[in-house]
Structure formats: structure tokens, C-alpha cells
Design a protein around this motif. Structure first.
Motif, PDB file in Angstrom:
ATOM      1  N   GLU A  25      25.872  31.794  48.273  1.00  0.00           N
ATOM      2  CA  GLU A  25      25.774  31.841  46.824  1.00  0.00           C
ATOM      3  C   GLU A  25      25.832  30.448  46.214  1.00  0.00           C
ATOM      4  O   GLU A  25      26.718  29.646  46.525  1.00  0.00           O
ATOM      5  CB  GLU A  25      26.917  32.688  46.254  1.00  0.00           C
ATOM      6  CG  GLU A  25      26.886  32.805  44.744  1.00  0.00           C
ATOM      7  CD  GLU A  25      28.105  33.538  44.206  1.00  0.00           C
ATOM      8  OE1 GLU A  25      28.226  33.621  42.972  1.00  0.00           O
ATOM      9  OE2 GLU A  25      28.930  34.018  45.006  1.00  0.00           O
ATOM     10  N   ASP A  26      24.875  30.142  45.359  1.00  0.00           N
ATOM     11  CA  ASP A  26      24.872  28.896  44.597  1.00  0.00           C
ATOM     12  C   ASP A  26      25.095  29.217  43.124  1.00  0.00           C
ATOM     13  O   ASP A  26      24.519  30.162  42.594  1.00  0.00           O
ATOM     14  CB  ASP A  26      23.541  28.159  44.751  1.00  0.00           C
ATOM     15  CG  ASP A  26      23.387  27.529  46.128  1.00  0.00           C
ATOM     16  OD1 ASP A  26      24.419  27.136  46.715  1.00  0.00           O
ATOM     17  OD2 ASP A  26      22.249  27.436  46.623  1.00  0.00           O
ATOM     18  N   TRP A  27      25.918  28.398  42.487  1.00  0.00           N
ATOM     19  CA  TRP A  27      26.168  28.589  41.067  1.00  0.00           C
ATOM     20  C   TRP A  27      25.221  27.695  40.275  1.00  0.00           C
ATOM     21  O   TRP A  27      24.946  26.551  40.659  1.00  0.00           O
ATOM     22  CB  TRP A  27      27.618  28.246  40.734  1.00  0.00           C
ATOM     23  CG  TRP A  27      28.610  29.182  41.371  1.00  0.00           C
ATOM     24  CD1 TRP A  27      28.346  30.358  42.010  1.00  0.00           C
ATOM     25  CD2 TRP A  27      30.026  29.009  41.433  1.00  0.00           C
ATOM     26  NE1 TRP A  27      29.506  30.936  42.460  1.00  0.00           N
ATOM     27  CE2 TRP A  27      30.568  30.129  42.122  1.00  0.00           C
ATOM     28  CE3 TRP A  27      30.896  28.023  40.984  1.00  0.00           C
ATOM     29  CZ2 TRP A  27      31.917  30.285  42.364  1.00  0.00           C
ATOM     30  CZ3 TRP A  27      32.253  28.173  41.218  1.00  0.00           C
ATOM     31  CH2 TRP A  27      32.760  29.300  41.894  1.00  0.00           C
ATOM     32  N   PRO A  28      24.720  28.178  39.127  1.00  0.00           N
ATOM     33  CA  PRO A  28      23.696  27.429  38.392  1.00  0.00           C
ATOM     34  C   PRO A  28      24.275  26.383  37.441  1.00  0.00           C
ATOM     35  O   PRO A  28      25.426  26.474  37.011  1.00  0.00           O
ATOM     36  CB  PRO A  28      22.989  28.525  37.595  1.00  0.00           C
ATOM     37  CG  PRO A  28      24.076  29.516  37.324  1.00  0.00           C
ATOM     38  CD  PRO A  28      24.955  29.515  38.553  1.00  0.00           C
ATOM     39  N   PRO A  63      33.210  37.282  46.506  1.00  0.00           N
ATOM     40  CA  PRO A  63      31.747  37.265  46.484  1.00  0.00           C
ATOM     41  C   PRO A  63      31.189  37.913  45.220  1.00  0.00           C
ATOM     42  O   PRO A  63      31.881  38.644  44.508  1.00  0.00           O
ATOM     43  CB  PRO A  63      31.368  38.064  47.735  1.00  0.00           C
ATOM     44  CG  PRO A  63      32.563  38.011  48.613  1.00  0.00           C
ATOM     45  CD  PRO A  63      33.744  37.957  47.694  1.00  0.00           C
ATOM     46  N   LEU A  64      29.913  37.667  44.985  1.00  0.00           N
ATOM     47  CA  LEU A  64      29.243  38.115  43.766  1.00  0.00           C
ATOM     48  C   LEU A  64      29.417  39.599  43.506  1.00  0.00           C
ATOM     49  O   LEU A  64      29.816  40.007  42.415  1.00  0.00           O
ATOM     50  CB  LEU A  64      27.758  37.751  43.838  1.00  0.00           C
ATOM     51  CG  LEU A  64      26.864  38.309  42.733  1.00  0.00           C
ATOM     52  CD1 LEU A  64      27.300  37.787  41.374  1.00  0.00           C
ATOM     53  CD2 LEU A  64      25.402  37.977  43.007  1.00  0.00           C
ATOM     54  N   GLU A  65      29.098  40.442  44.472  1.00  0.00           N
ATOM     55  CA  GLU A  65      29.152  41.887  44.247  1.00  0.00           C
ATOM     56  C   GLU A  65      30.562  42.344  43.907  1.00  0.00           C
ATOM     57  O   GLU A  65      30.743  43.226  43.056  1.00  0.00           O
ATOM     58  CB  GLU A  65      28.618  42.638  45.473  1.00  0.00           C
ATOM     59  CG  GLU A  65      27.128  42.531  45.661  1.00  0.00           C
ATOM     60  CD  GLU A  65      26.367  42.975  44.405  1.00  0.00           C
ATOM     61  OE1 GLU A  65      26.735  44.021  43.814  1.00  0.00           O
ATOM     62  OE2 GLU A  65      25.437  42.258  43.986  1.00  0.00           O
ATOM     63  N   GLU A  66      31.541  41.752  44.530  1.00  0.00           N
ATOM     64  CA  GLU A  66      32.928  42.120  44.223  1.00  0.00           C
ATOM     65  C   GLU A  66      33.299  41.705  42.808  1.00  0.00           C
ATOM     66  O   GLU A  66      33.994  42.436  42.094  1.00  0.00           O
ATOM     67  CB  GLU A  66      33.863  41.468  45.237  1.00  0.00           C
ATOM     68  CG  GLU A  66      35.315  41.919  45.098  1.00  0.00           C
ATOM     69  CD  GLU A  66      36.204  41.352  46.185  1.00  0.00           C
ATOM     70  OE1 GLU A  66      37.426  41.251  45.949  1.00  0.00           O
ATOM     71  OE2 GLU A  66      35.676  41.015  47.268  1.00  0.00           O
ATOM     72  N   PRO A 108      29.681  40.672  31.356  1.00  0.00           N
ATOM     73  CA  PRO A 108      30.621  40.960  32.445  1.00  0.00           C
ATOM     74  C   PRO A 108      31.545  39.774  32.721  1.00  0.00           C
ATOM     75  O   PRO A 108      31.090  38.679  33.020  1.00  0.00           O
ATOM     76  CB  PRO A 108      29.683  41.185  33.633  1.00  0.00           C
ATOM     77  CG  PRO A 108      28.546  40.240  33.364  1.00  0.00           C
ATOM     78  CD  PRO A 108      28.412  40.130  31.864  1.00  0.00           C
ATOM     79  N   LEU A 109      32.844  39.988  32.607  1.00  0.00           N
ATOM     80  CA  LEU A 109      33.813  38.941  32.878  1.00  0.00           C
ATOM     81  C   LEU A 109      34.646  39.292  34.103  1.00  0.00           C
ATOM     82  O   LEU A 109      35.118  40.424  34.242  1.00  0.00           O
ATOM     83  CB  LEU A 109      34.753  38.747  31.684  1.00  0.00           C
ATOM     84  CG  LEU A 109      34.161  38.227  30.382  1.00  0.00           C
ATOM     85  CD1 LEU A 109      35.270  37.962  29.375  1.00  0.00           C
ATOM     86  CD2 LEU A 109      33.330  36.984  30.607  1.00  0.00           C
ATOM     87  N   TYR A 110      34.833  38.316  34.970  1.00  0.00           N
ATOM     88  CA  TYR A 110      35.743  38.479  36.099  1.00  0.00           C
ATOM     89  C   TYR A 110      37.094  37.883  35.714  1.00  0.00           C
ATOM     90  O   TYR A 110      37.181  36.738  35.282  1.00  0.00           O
ATOM     91  CB  TYR A 110      35.202  37.781  37.348  1.00  0.00           C
ATOM     92  CG  TYR A 110      36.151  37.875  38.525  1.00  0.00           C
ATOM     93  CD1 TYR A 110      36.347  39.102  39.172  1.00  0.00           C
ATOM     94  CD2 TYR A 110      36.871  36.770  38.944  1.00  0.00           C
ATOM     95  CE1 TYR A 110      37.240  39.200  40.230  1.00  0.00           C
ATOM     96  CE2 TYR A 110      37.757  36.869  40.003  1.00  0.00           C
ATOM     97  CZ  TYR A 110      37.942  38.091  40.640  1.00  0.00           C
ATOM     98  OH  TYR A 110      38.835  38.201  41.679  1.00  0.00           O
ATOM     99  N   GLU A 111      38.137  38.685  35.855  1.00  0.00           N
ATOM    100  CA  GLU A 111      39.503  38.300  35.489  1.00  0.00           C
ATOM    101  C   GLU A 111      39.582  37.838  34.035  1.00  0.00           C
ATOM    102  O   GLU A 111      40.340  36.934  33.699  1.00  0.00           O
ATOM    103  CB  GLU A 111      40.028  37.200  36.424  1.00  0.00           C
ATOM    104  CG  GLU A 111      40.152  37.606  37.873  1.00  0.00           C
ATOM    105  CD  GLU A 111      41.199  38.686  38.112  1.00  0.00           C
ATOM    106  OE1 GLU A 111      41.898  39.050  37.159  1.00  0.00           O
ATOM    107  OE2 GLU A 111      41.324  39.155  39.268  1.00  0.00           O
TER     108      GLU A 111
END
Length: 473
Positions: free
Chosen positions: A141-144, A366-369, A318-321
Motif C-alpha cells: 500500500e502506498d499513501w498519496p 491494512p486498508l480493508e481493516e 470514512p474515518l479510522y479511529e
């Protein structure tokens, strides 16, 4: 993918309020030079008080002339910068908070990072351009990188720049929320305001006023206005009438949820058939919607996961944490959770963001998680849970804010006994102050603001003194 520049990573921060200043300090402390884009001519965010005249007759910030904080300064401070002002009280004015933020900014030399008068107009995710802050693990995975565009207020010139990460710190106290009220526009002939427009209680001399919303702002406005108005009705969804009779203190009546305006223009309250007042003014003390105008045109670039922020839902996804964009972690949103002590929380968030971009950047799942976790959070009803919560409670933390701070501190790699003592003391003082307010008439005397707190010099705990009480915990 394009190659990564050998230069130091470039980080932008949108907004120079408390969240933006905290983020700037964290990044600069670790040797980075963030670019802070602030649309106003000064820092401080919502704490920059403005009169109606200064705001061109329409206020856009929730500060009003008589405001005192509803949190004591001993917990409303940054961990690495305790209050130094010689104050003899814990609940301070908006001007004193602004002075504190300016002292913080000066102490850590943050002004050199701030570009004033820069209004961000667009945030664009560059999916084919790899950020220098992408994970360094074996992940594919690369972040933009992120392109920001902004206008200069002084000459309306446009400018844009590409960054390796962007921290969005523009706050969420600028777009007033007006919940639907049946019959309001059809039958009500009086004045309609939102609390963001309020400034001077003397404007309501001799009037009958209905304040809708019984949390901090509603209670404070009702109390202030009550000293000048003929009568004030404070409508609060937590108010229940055991015998059907509303409670009144002096010229303020505490009433249940306002459910509508009747054909004769009178207000109707839930489960209350004994009181239908006619009022001259209705003030909605109903909070604010999240608002990111620079994201409005971001959906035109075939974004796989655009930021969704539906008016009225008070939910960002969508926000993670509650912090990182789940698909693009190089975009983070500081200060989204509400019903919290904000300054310590955003400081820990900024620490976590920096850590994930540097020495600990392999800790995000990871992304999907991340996407699955963001989806769960967006429908969970926040800390109130899926049964009792609503979409609007997605970012509500309340009593869970302390564990959230611990979690951020652990993600940042700074959690130790001193941090635990700091968080535990914040919780103790917060609970003590909250308990002082419980059971009191919501717009009655605010005696809880006369309590003075002192943090213990080491370990967890505090002392306090009030009118005739001295205690320790």
C-alpha cells in the motif's frame, strides 16, 4: 507511481485554532516545518471573539461577550504547556483562553509556520503520486500526496502546493445546525436566531424568549438573557414532567423538547399540555454541523472513497479511529469527537498522527481493516452504542474520551506513568465538575464555576476549594 522526493516531507495544517496550533507544535518539535494555512488575520480559531460590527453585522463564531468556559482551565490546557497566567479562578473567559493560545504559540515559535489570510478552496488526493510518508514496511500500500489550493484574502490570488500529508484542523463550530421544527416557517412570526449570532443579553430587554437546546450554550444563554427579558423558556430534551407542570426559577421556565409551532404561533412542548407560550424570539442552541467547504468539489476526480459529511447527520466518514481518512491516511481530521475536553485530546491526536507518519508508521492496520472499522464506527451510535445512539452520535465520546486519549498516546508511543497520571487527573477533575452541575436547575446560578482546582505536582489527583469547602482527591 512517481518517485519520492529526497527532500524532507511536507505537511500542511488547515486552521490555526487550538487543534492546528497543537499539530504545528508536535510536528515542529520533531524537526519538521509544517505549513499552517489560516483564513483569518490571527490565530485562535473560535476563541477569537468578534462583535457584530467586526463580523459585518452577522456573527459567525460562537464566542459571546459574557462567555466563561464550562471546563476548568486545569484540564483545558495542553500537556506540555500548563496555564501560567496569575489567575485566581478555574473557569476563565474567552479572552483569557485566547491569550493562553497566543502564549502557547509564542512559547514554541509557531508563528513562523502560519500563513494568515489563506482560505483553502480545494483538497485533491493525488492517487498516482506517492507520499514520502507512505509505510516503510513490506506492505504494497502506498499513501498519496495531497494538493491544496487556496486564495489570499488580501488580493484574491490563487496558489496551490503539493504536500505529503494534510491535517484538517478547521474546527466544527461555524456551520449552525437547525433541526426541523414543524410549523416554524408557516406559523411563527417572530425573530429566529442561532446561538452563534448571540452576543449581548441586553438585546432582549422585555421580550419573551425560547431557547431550544439545554446543554451548555442553551443554559448559559437562558441564564444571561433571563436577567433582561420578560420571560425565558429553556427547552431541553432531558426535561421530563412528572406531574405535567414545568419548573420555573425566577423568570426562567424549564420545559421539554419543542415539537412544533401551532397555527396560532404558540410553541408546543413534548408531553406538556398545560403551557403553550407565545414568544418574541426563538434561539436555536442546537450545535453545529461538520463543514469542509474545500472538499465539496473533491468528488469530481473519481475518488474511490470521498469524504461524506451530510448536513444534519453530524458525521464524517470514512474515518479510522475518528482521525485518519480510512483510505488515505495522509489526510487526518483533528478534533472531530465531541463531548470531550478538547485541548488534551487534539494534542494526543497530533502526537499519534506524527508517529504514524514517522517512526511508528507501520502500526495502522491494512486498508480493508481500516475501511471496515470506519464503516462500523459510522453506524455504531458513538459511545452511546447502536441501541441508544443515533447517526448524530457517531463522534460522541463522553466518558470514553479518557480511554481514547490513552489509545492515542499508545499509538503515539508516548504512553507512560506520567501520561496516565495526567489523563487520570483530567478525568477526576472533569467528573468532579460535572457532578457539581448535576441536579441543578439548568439555567440557575452557575455556582460550579466558582470552584477552584489545583492539580497535584506529582502523581494523579487534585485539590479544590469552593465557598465553604476545601477538598482533595
Amino acid at each position: 507511481m512517481s518517485s519520492v522526493s529526497p527532500m524532507a516531507p511536507k505537511v500542511a495544517i488547515i486552521g490555526a485554532g487550538s487543534s492546528g496550533l497543537a499539530a504545528a507544535q508536535v510536528f515542529s518539535r520533531h524537526g519538521m516545518e509544517p505549513v499552517v494555512l489560516e483564513q483569518e488575520s490571527q490565530s485562535g480559531g473560535v476563541w477569537c471573539y468578534q462583535t457584530k460590527q467586526q463580523a459585518n453585522t452577522k456573527k459567525t463564531k460562537p464566542m459571546y461577550r459574557g462567555l466563561r468556559t464550562n471546563l476548568p482551565k486545569e484540564i483545558m490546557q495542553f500537556r506540555e504547556f500548563p496555564w501560567k497566567m496569575p489567575l485566581d479562578r478555574s473557569f476563565v473567559t474567552h479572552q483569557q483562553v485566547q491569550e493562553y493560545l497566543l502564549e502557547y504559540q509564542t512559547q514554541f515559535g509557531l508563528d513562523k509556520f502560519i500563513r494568515y489570510g489563506c482560505q483553502v478552496s480545494q483538497l485533491q488526493v493525488l492517487k498516482d503520486s506517492k507520499s514520502a510518508l507512505s509505510p516503510t514496511t513490506s506492505s504494497e500500500e502506498d499513501w498519496p500526496q495531497i494538493r491544496l489550493a487556496w486564495k489570499h484574502n488580501n488580493n484574491n490570488e490563487e496558489e496551490s502546493e503539493i504536500f505529503d500529508a494534510v491535517c484538517i484542523c478547521n474546527g466544527h463550530y461555524s456551520k449552525p445546525a437547525f433541526p426541523p421544527l414543524q410549523g416554524l416557517h408557516e406559523y411563527y412570526q417572530g425573530r429566529i436566531l442561532h446561538s452563534v449570532e448571540y452576543d449581548n443579553p441586553a438585546d432582549f430587554v422585555g421580550q419573551r424568549v425560547l431557547c431550544i437546546g439545554g446543554r451548555a450554550s442553551g443554559s448559559d444563554l437562558a441564564r444571561e438573557i433571563g436577567a433582561h427579558a420578560q420571560h425565558v423558556y429553556l427547552s431541553d430534551s432531558t426535561c421530563t414532567l412528572s406531574d405535567g407542570t414545568p419548573e420555573t426559577l425566577d423568570n426562567i421556565t424549564w420545559v421539554p423538547l419543542t415539537v412544533g409551532i401551532q397555527e396560532d404561533g404558540t410553541a408546543q412542548f413534548q408531553n406538556c399540555n398545560t403551557l403553550f407560550p407565545t414568544v418574541d424570539c426563538i434561539i436555536f442552541c442546537t450545535g453545529y454541523d461538520y463543514d469542509f467547504p474545500f472538499l465539496n468539489n473533491n468528488n469530481d476526480n473519481n475518488d474511490d472513497e470521498p469524504v461524506q459529511c451530510v448536513p444534519g447527520e453530524r458525521r464524517v466518514m470514512p474515518l479510522y479511529e475518528q482521525l485518519w481518512h480510512a483510505r488515505y491516511p495522509t489526510v487526518s481530521f483533528l478534533g472531530i469527537p465531541h463531548s470531550v475536553v478538547p485541548f488534551p485530546e487534539v494534542e494526543f491526536q497530533a502526537e499519534a498522527v506524527h508517529a504514524q507518519y514517522t517512526v511508528h508508521n507501520n502500526q495502522l492496520p491494512p486498508l480493508e481493516e481500516r475501511l471496515q472499522a470506519a464503516e462500523r464506527d459510522a453506524v455504531s451510535g458513538g459511545a452511546k452504542g447502536p441501541q441508544n445512539g443515533r447517526i448524530q452520535d457517531t463522534h460522541y465520546l463522553g466518558a470514553q474520551q479518557w480511554d481514547y486519549c490513552r489509545q492515542m498516546a499508545k499509538l503515539a508511543g508516548v504512553y507512560d506513568q506520567s501520561v496516565e497520571d495526567y489523563i487520570a487527573t483530567n478525568q477526576m477533575i472533569y467528573d468532579h465538575s460535572t457532578n457539581n452541575r448535576k441536579g441543578a436547575f439548568p439555567a440557575g446560578p452557575d455556582d460550579y464555576r466558582e470552584v477552584r482546582y489545583t492539580r497535584k505536582e506529582s502523581g494523579a489527583g487534585f485539590t479544590f476549594d469552593a465557598k465553604d469547602t476545601v477538598g482533595t482527591a
